[in-house]
Scaffold this active site. Structure first.
Site: not given
Ligand code: PAF
Length: 316
Positions: A28, A31-32, A34, A148, A151, A182
């Site tokens: 949640g 921002h741009e 997402h 990220d 990740q 962002m």
């Molecule tokens: O990058 C994120 O916003 C979070 O790490 C994710 C991938 C939604 C997992 O909670």
């Protein structure tokens, strides 16, 4: 747009969505960046599911779980405007039931260096929630931001190792006009910190400029030599790039530098030479906010629209 709060409800709604089906996992505070994930999902898939869940297990002791920005009403409005079909927004007790004892752990240097070392347990939390979201939503394709980068590599590893039938797509970082990547956490920067923040990107740009000349930038050798006064300086191109970025970050007194590295984008092992898979990654603290960013060591195409992107391509 439908909204599901429970796993049973999400599964029932997903059954009616067309395929291929996309998942855009988020915490949640949109921002741009997402919205770029949703747009990439919309352009590739017939059905789009987004999740909103501030995942407690990926926050360490003393990290900002309680302070993490939350604004669900606004997030739902933005997702609806982008044509998302279903939002899955459970409460923590729905995702982690009493007695839950199973954790998905990605081991090795990929998960234990850099972000993994700075935030012990963080990637176990990410891998666990992503695996759960994949089993609940059963997407064909899932979209993650390249900001990220570690990740993204962890999620790719997890998906390959568990043979999950999901294609992982990395979407280029969206930047403010001054280069700051962002992030939901940017909202917490004070005016003074916000002014300093783009210097992270500028330092990465200096590193990339050094990378493009194979580390033979004016001043780059000097920066490498300044790494240590004891051992002979490492003047390999990755070491020079790291030294250049480190030297640029050191000129901003408001930064507390956590790490700077040149790595392979999949293994996160230190890059021995610089190539198209090499990323320059760094993390700093600025006041009480942690900022991370990265750039590919090699040049990328010019931005294609108003917002600035690292590349115009969606990388698979
Ligand atoms: O990058 C994120 O916003 C979070 O790490 C994710 C991938 C939604 C997992 O909670």
């Amino acid at each position: 747009m439908k909204l599901a709060r429970t796993i049973i409800g999400a599964r029932a709604d997903v059954a009616h969505l067309p395929r291929p089906l996309a998942l855009v996992p988020t915490m949640g505070a949109l921002h741009e960046g997402h919205l770029a994930l949703v747009r990439a999902a919309r352009s590739r898939c017939a059905g789009v599911v987004a999740s909103i869940f501030v995942n407690p297990t990926q926050f360490g002791e003393g990290e900002d779980y309680d302070r993490y920005p939350r604004n669900e009403e606004r997030d739902l409005r933005l997702f609806a405007a982008e044509g998302v079909d279903l939002v899955f927004a459970p409460v923590p007790a729905e995702m982690y039931r009493t007695g839950a004892a199973t954790v998905v752990k990605v081991d090795g240097p990929l998960a234990n260096t850099l972000e993994g070392a700075s935030r012990p347990g963080h990637f176990d939390g990410v891998a666990t929630i992503v695996a759960k979201l994949f089993t609940i939503v059963a997407p064909d394709v899932a979209f993650f931001g390249k900001k990220d980068a570690q990740q993204l590599a962890v999620v790719r590893r997890l998906t390959a190792d568990l043979d999950l039938p999901v294609e992982i797509v990395g979407v280029p970082t969206v930047r403010e006009p001054d280069g700051l990547a962002m992030s939901s956490r940017n909202a917490r920067l004070t005016a003074d910190e916000r002014e300093a923040a783009p210097r992270l990107y500028q330092a990465l740009e200096a590193g990339r400029a050094a990378a493009q000349t194979g580390g033979a930038q004016p001043g780059a050798e000097r920066a490498a030599a300044a790494q240590t006064s004891v051992a002979p300086p490492d003047t390999s191109a990755p070491a020079v790039v790291v030294a250049v970025v480190g030297a640029a970050l050191a000129t901003e007194p408001r930064f507390a530098v956590e790490y700077v590295a040149a790595v392979d984008r999949d293994s996160f092992l230190p890059a021995e030479t610089l190539g198209e898979r090499s990323l320059i990654v760094c993390a700093v603290s600025l006041g009480t906010t942690r900022l991370i960013d990265n750039l590919p060591a090699l040049p990328s195409p010019a931005p294609v629209d108003g917002a600035r992107h690292d590349t115009s391509e969606v990388e698979k």
